[in-house]
Design an enzyme around this catalytic site. Sequence first.
Site, PDB file in Angstrom:
ATOM      1  N   LYS A  13       0.843  -1.210   0.000  1.00  0.00           N
ATOM      2  CA  LYS A  13       0.000   0.000   0.000  1.00  0.00           C
ATOM      3  C   LYS A  13       0.878   1.260   0.000  1.00  0.00           C
ATOM      4  O   LYS A  13       0.673   2.160  -0.797  1.00  0.00           O
ATOM      5  CB  LYS A  13      -0.930   0.032   1.229  1.00  0.00           C
ATOM      6  CG  LYS A  13      -1.895  -1.151   1.296  1.00  0.00           C
ATOM      7  CD  LYS A  13      -2.843  -1.045   2.471  1.00  0.00           C
ATOM      8  CE  LYS A  13      -2.147  -1.129   3.827  1.00  0.00           C
ATOM      9  NZ  LYS A  13      -1.462  -2.419   4.087  1.00  0.00           N
ATOM     10  N   ARG A  88      -9.827   1.534   8.919  1.00  0.00           N
ATOM     11  CA  ARG A  88      -9.311   0.192   9.153  1.00  0.00           C
ATOM     12  C   ARG A  88     -10.328  -0.688   9.866  1.00  0.00           C
ATOM     13  O   ARG A  88     -10.041  -1.801  10.231  1.00  0.00           O
ATOM     14  CB  ARG A  88      -8.077   0.328  10.030  1.00  0.00           C
ATOM     15  CG  ARG A  88      -6.916  -0.475   9.510  1.00  0.00           C
ATOM     16  CD  ARG A  88      -5.781  -0.214  10.481  1.00  0.00           C
ATOM     17  NE  ARG A  88      -4.658  -1.014  10.182  1.00  0.00           N
ATOM     18  CZ  ARG A  88      -3.637  -0.613   9.453  1.00  0.00           C
ATOM     19  NH1 ARG A  88      -3.614   0.569   8.903  1.00  0.00           N
ATOM     20  NH2 ARG A  88      -2.625  -1.419   9.262  1.00  0.00           N
ATOM     21  N   ARG A 127      11.393  -6.196   4.586  1.00  0.00           N
ATOM     22  CA  ARG A 127      11.213  -4.736   4.492  1.00  0.00           C
ATOM     23  C   ARG A 127      12.204  -4.002   5.402  1.00  0.00           C
ATOM     24  O   ARG A 127      12.457  -4.396   6.540  1.00  0.00           O
ATOM     25  CB  ARG A 127       9.798  -4.358   4.896  1.00  0.00           C
ATOM     26  CG  ARG A 127       9.640  -2.833   5.045  1.00  0.00           C
ATOM     27  CD  ARG A 127       8.239  -2.362   5.169  1.00  0.00           C
ATOM     28  NE  ARG A 127       7.477  -3.088   6.147  1.00  0.00           N
ATOM     29  CZ  ARG A 127       6.158  -3.070   6.210  1.00  0.00           C
ATOM     30  NH1 ARG A 127       5.478  -2.372   5.331  1.00  0.00           N
ATOM     31  NH2 ARG A 127       5.525  -3.744   7.133  1.00  0.00           N
ATOM     32  N   ARG A 161      11.090  -2.478  11.075  1.00  0.00           N
ATOM     33  CA  ARG A 161      10.041  -1.999  11.985  1.00  0.00           C
ATOM     34  C   ARG A 161       9.854  -2.954  13.161  1.00  0.00           C
ATOM     35  O   ARG A 161       9.918  -4.164  12.994  1.00  0.00           O
ATOM     36  CB  ARG A 161       8.716  -1.878  11.220  1.00  0.00           C
ATOM     37  CG  ARG A 161       8.493  -0.523  10.617  1.00  0.00           C
ATOM     38  CD  ARG A 161       7.358  -0.460   9.636  1.00  0.00           C
ATOM     39  NE  ARG A 161       6.095  -1.018  10.062  1.00  0.00           N
ATOM     40  CZ  ARG A 161       4.973  -0.963   9.345  1.00  0.00           C
ATOM     41  NH1 ARG A 161       4.980  -0.346   8.168  1.00  0.00           N
ATOM     42  NH2 ARG A 161       3.862  -1.499   9.780  1.00  0.00           N
ATOM     43  N   ARG A 172      -1.227  -9.045  13.206  1.00  0.00           N
ATOM     44  CA  ARG A 172      -1.683  -8.003  12.269  1.00  0.00           C
ATOM     45  C   ARG A 172      -2.540  -8.603  11.165  1.00  0.00           C
ATOM     46  O   ARG A 172      -3.537  -8.011  10.741  1.00  0.00           O
ATOM     47  CB  ARG A 172      -0.485  -7.255  11.682  1.00  0.00           C
ATOM     48  CG  ARG A 172       0.124  -6.287  12.689  1.00  0.00           C
ATOM     49  CD  ARG A 172       1.512  -5.828  12.291  1.00  0.00           C
ATOM     50  NE  ARG A 172       1.561  -5.176  11.005  1.00  0.00           N
ATOM     51  CZ  ARG A 172       2.668  -5.058  10.276  1.00  0.00           C
ATOM     52  NH1 ARG A 172       3.809  -5.552  10.708  1.00  0.00           N
ATOM     53  NH2 ARG A 172       2.632  -4.438   9.114  1.00  0.00           N
TER      54      ARG A 172
HETATM   55  P1  AP5 Z   1       4.778  -1.711   1.824  1.00  0.00           P
HETATM   56  O1  AP5 Z   1       4.478  -0.774   0.696  1.00  0.00           O
HETATM   57  O2  AP5 Z   1       5.566  -1.203   2.963  1.00  0.00           O
HETATM   58  O3  AP5 Z   1       3.428  -2.433   2.321  1.00  0.00           O
HETATM   59  P2  AP5 Z   1       2.173  -1.880   3.118  1.00  0.00           P
HETATM   60  O4  AP5 Z   1       0.966  -2.498   2.517  1.00  0.00           O
HETATM   61  O5  AP5 Z   1       2.219  -0.381   3.184  1.00  0.00           O
HETATM   62  O6  AP5 Z   1       2.453  -2.567   4.499  1.00  0.00           O
HETATM   63  P3  AP5 Z   1       2.330  -2.093   5.999  1.00  0.00           P
HETATM   64  O7  AP5 Z   1       2.897  -3.223   6.816  1.00  0.00           O
HETATM   65  O8  AP5 Z   1       2.945  -0.731   6.193  1.00  0.00           O
HETATM   66  O9  AP5 Z   1       0.806  -2.039   6.200  1.00  0.00           O
HETATM   67  P4  AP5 Z   1       0.097  -2.050   7.513  1.00  0.00           P
HETATM   68  O10 AP5 Z   1      -1.285  -1.743   7.068  1.00  0.00           O
HETATM   69  O11 AP5 Z   1       0.264  -3.275   8.334  1.00  0.00           O
HETATM   70  O12 AP5 Z   1       0.869  -0.952   8.379  1.00  0.00           O
HETATM   71  P5  AP5 Z   1       0.550   0.571   8.764  1.00  0.00           P
HETATM   72  O13 AP5 Z   1       1.813   1.305   8.755  1.00  0.00           O
HETATM   73  O14 AP5 Z   1      -0.628   1.099   8.021  1.00  0.00           O
HETATM   74  O15 AP5 Z   1       5.518  -2.989   1.181  1.00  0.00           O
HETATM   75  C1  AP5 Z   1       5.992  -4.029   1.995  1.00  0.00           C
HETATM   76  C2  AP5 Z   1       7.367  -4.510   1.465  1.00  0.00           C
HETATM   77  O16 AP5 Z   1       7.164  -5.134   0.197  1.00  0.00           O
HETATM   78  C3  AP5 Z   1       8.385  -3.378   1.241  1.00  0.00           C
HETATM   79  O17 AP5 Z   1       9.654  -3.803   1.619  1.00  0.00           O
HETATM   80  C4  AP5 Z   1       8.325  -3.109  -0.291  1.00  0.00           C
HETATM   81  O18 AP5 Z   1       9.563  -2.678  -0.797  1.00  0.00           O
HETATM   82  C5  AP5 Z   1       7.948  -4.506  -0.814  1.00  0.00           C
HETATM   83  N1  AP5 Z   1       7.090  -4.442  -2.011  1.00  0.00           N
HETATM   84  C6  AP5 Z   1       6.066  -3.587  -2.243  1.00  0.00           C
HETATM   85  N2  AP5 Z   1       5.494  -3.862  -3.447  1.00  0.00           N
HETATM   86  C7  AP5 Z   1       6.187  -4.920  -3.969  1.00  0.00           C
HETATM   87  C8  AP5 Z   1       6.092  -5.673  -5.182  1.00  0.00           C
HETATM   88  N3  AP5 Z   1       5.155  -5.391  -6.106  1.00  0.00           N
HETATM   89  N4  AP5 Z   1       6.967  -6.693  -5.368  1.00  0.00           N
HETATM   90  C9  AP5 Z   1       7.903  -7.001  -4.427  1.00  0.00           C
HETATM   91  N5  AP5 Z   1       8.055  -6.310  -3.273  1.00  0.00           N
HETATM   92  C10 AP5 Z   1       7.196  -5.292  -3.037  1.00  0.00           C
HETATM   93  O19 AP5 Z   1       0.032   0.365  10.279  1.00  0.00           O
HETATM   94  C11 AP5 Z   1       0.900  -0.060  11.308  1.00  0.00           C
HETATM   95  C12 AP5 Z   1       0.153  -0.071  12.628  1.00  0.00           C
HETATM   96  O20 AP5 Z   1      -0.323   1.256  12.953  1.00  0.00           O
HETATM   97  C13 AP5 Z   1      -1.118  -0.945  12.679  1.00  0.00           C
HETATM   98  O21 AP5 Z   1      -0.830  -2.303  12.947  1.00  0.00           O
HETATM   99  C14 AP5 Z   1      -1.914  -0.259  13.806  1.00  0.00           C
HETATM  100  O22 AP5 Z   1      -1.402  -0.610  15.063  1.00  0.00           O
HETATM  101  C15 AP5 Z   1      -1.588   1.234  13.579  1.00  0.00           C
HETATM  102  N6  AP5 Z   1      -2.585   1.878  12.707  1.00  0.00           N
HETATM  103  C16 AP5 Z   1      -2.365   2.429  11.488  1.00  0.00           C
HETATM  104  N7  AP5 Z   1      -3.504   2.910  10.970  1.00  0.00           N
HETATM  105  C17 AP5 Z   1      -4.471   2.673  11.887  1.00  0.00           C
HETATM  106  C18 AP5 Z   1      -5.883   2.907  11.922  1.00  0.00           C
HETATM  107  N8  AP5 Z   1      -6.529   3.500  10.896  1.00  0.00           N
HETATM  108  N9  AP5 Z   1      -6.562   2.509  13.027  1.00  0.00           N
HETATM  109  C19 AP5 Z   1      -5.947   1.940  14.073  1.00  0.00           C
HETATM  110  N10 AP5 Z   1      -4.637   1.662  14.092  1.00  0.00           N
HETATM  111  C20 AP5 Z   1      -3.892   2.015  13.006  1.00  0.00           C
END
Ligand code: AP5
Length: 220
Positions: A13, A88, A127, A161, A172
């Site tokens: 994402k 979310r 990552r 991370r 997660r």
């Molecule tokens: P990346 O782009 O980093 O993936 P992502 O989908 O953004 O993954 P996240 O783990 O950041 O999502 P998340 O929803 O768990 O975390 P968030 O930060 O929102 O890609 C992943 C890896 O793959 C990278 O190394 C990249 O290089 C590689 N890659 C990408 N595309 C590729 C491809 N096509 N081919 C090969 N490799 C590829 O949330 C974290 C925490 O914050 C949550 O657990 C929660 O505690 C809190 N939080 C955040 N938002 C909320 C909310 N709205 N409500 C409550 N808690 C929240």
Amino acid sequence: MRIVLVGPPGAGKGTQAAFLARNLSIPHISTGDLFRANISRQTELGKLAKSYMDAGNLVPDEVTIAMAKDRMEQPDAENGFLLDGFPRNVSQAEALDELLEAENMQLDAVLDLEVPEDEVVKRIAGRRICRNDSSHVFHVTYKQPAKDGVCDVCGGELYQRDDDSEETVRTRLEVYHTQTEPIIDYYKAQGLVVTISALGKVEDVTTRAMEALKRGGDGK
Ligand code: AP5
């Protein structure tokens, strides 16, 4: 355009949001990045969020919705935004609808990134992100930095991370299936969901996403 990006942890994402936001000239708003910025500044919000994030659970709705609202009200988001990681759960989706309705605005699309679980696990395990800015994302195999351990964008230190440990990733994923996936049906009822495969090269996924956004939601 006002777009919501949804998909399991590690789906790509953040990676796609960076390109899509640039192509569409709208800001990329990631609640995860906003929480991580608060954690590195050691704010009260950051201290509260860290305990939930490290365990792989959602940060309480009240603080998350207030933070997202505040960011969406910044001048750069006046003409649109790309939301990554928000909403979310269904309560957050309802809160977003209320916020938009109050401003006479609506979402244009919900882009759903589909990736099998084994690929998600590989993406998360490799990552590495930048200490200065968690939106600078790399991967030990798929997107290697020019210099080992150093961010190509700003020269910051790359690290893994805290919530990318195997055990936290399991939580997660479970949280995603039980709490976040239901928003896909919520938005399907509004005819807004566009689902694409997020497998393959990053640039191919971006092209697929841009084409899907042009076609629009799947209809009710
Ligand atoms: P990346 O782009 O980093 O993936 P992502 O989908 O953004 O993954 P996240 O783990 O950041 O999502 P998340 O929803 O768990 O975390 P968030 O930060 O929102 O890609 C992943 C890896 O793959 C990278 O190394 C990249 O290089 C590689 N890659 C990408 N595309 C590729 C491809 N096509 N081919 C090969 N490799 C590829 O949330 C974290 C925490 O914050 C949550 O657990 C929660 O505690 C809190 N939080 C955040 N938002 C909320 C909310 N709205 N409500 C409550 N808690 C929240």
